[in-house]
Design a protein around this motif. Structure first.
Motif, short mmCIF file in Angstrom:
data_model
loop_
_atom_site.label_atom_id
_atom_site.label_comp_id
_atom_site.label_asym_id
_atom_site.label_seq_id
_atom_site.Cartn_x
_atom_site.Cartn_y
_atom_site.Cartn_z
N ARG A 11 0.86 -1.18 0.00
CA ARG A 11 0.00 0.00 0.00
C ARG A 11 0.89 1.23 0.00
NH1 ARG A 11 -3.64 2.87 4.44
NH2 ARG A 11 -5.50 3.38 3.21
N PHE A 19 -3.98 6.99 -1.62
CA PHE A 19 -3.43 5.68 -1.36
C PHE A 19 -3.55 4.83 -2.61
CE2 PHE A 19 -3.38 6.61 3.11
CZ PHE A 19 -4.47 7.44 3.30
N GLN A 27 -3.59 0.84 -3.21
CA GLN A 27 -3.56 -0.52 -2.71
C GLN A 27 -3.24 -1.43 -3.89
OE1 GLN A 27 -3.89 -1.75 0.50
NE2 GLN A 27 -3.28 -3.69 -0.43
#
Length: 121
Positions: A19, A79, A81
């Protein structure tokens, strides 16, 4: 000036997950697009995923279904992922912020320093 601080890169085995985070600060316009780009050795930098201030995401076909981009409620941190990583995902990953003015005209691009992601088999 805009500062972008990336974190979360590293070494992972094929099929693993990572991540990435990117925190932006400074002269950030209310309309902007943040995203992740990557550059593998000997290749051009390519777009991985972007997200607008209203949360609209755009994911490259090469990672669709494996990578997810998101943005925090405050809007200045994104972010990435990354699941089911493959060796071809190995690259330096860069965070980018593009500001748009009140007429929705693109103004400035800002880049982070990059974070290395290495996927080993």
């Amino acid at each position: 000036q805009v500062q972008l601080v990336e974190s979360g890169g590293g070494l992972v085995q094929t099929g693993g997950a990572l991540r990435l985070s990117c925190a932006a600060s400074g002269s950030i316009f209310s309309r902007n697009v943040m995203g992740w780009y990557r550059q593998a050795p000997g290749k051009q930098r390519e777009m991985v995923a972007t997200v607008t201030t209203d949360g609209t995401a755009n994911i490259d076909d090469s990672v669709k279904g494996r990578f997810t981009i998101s943005r925090d409620n405050g809007g200045n941190t994104i972010f990435l992922q990354m699941n089911s990583l493959k060796s071809e995902d190995t690259a330096v990953y860069y965070c980018k912020l593009t500001n748009y003015n009140y007429m929705n005209v693109r103004t400035n691009d800002w880049w982070g320093q990059g974070t290395q992601v290495t996927v080993s088999s």
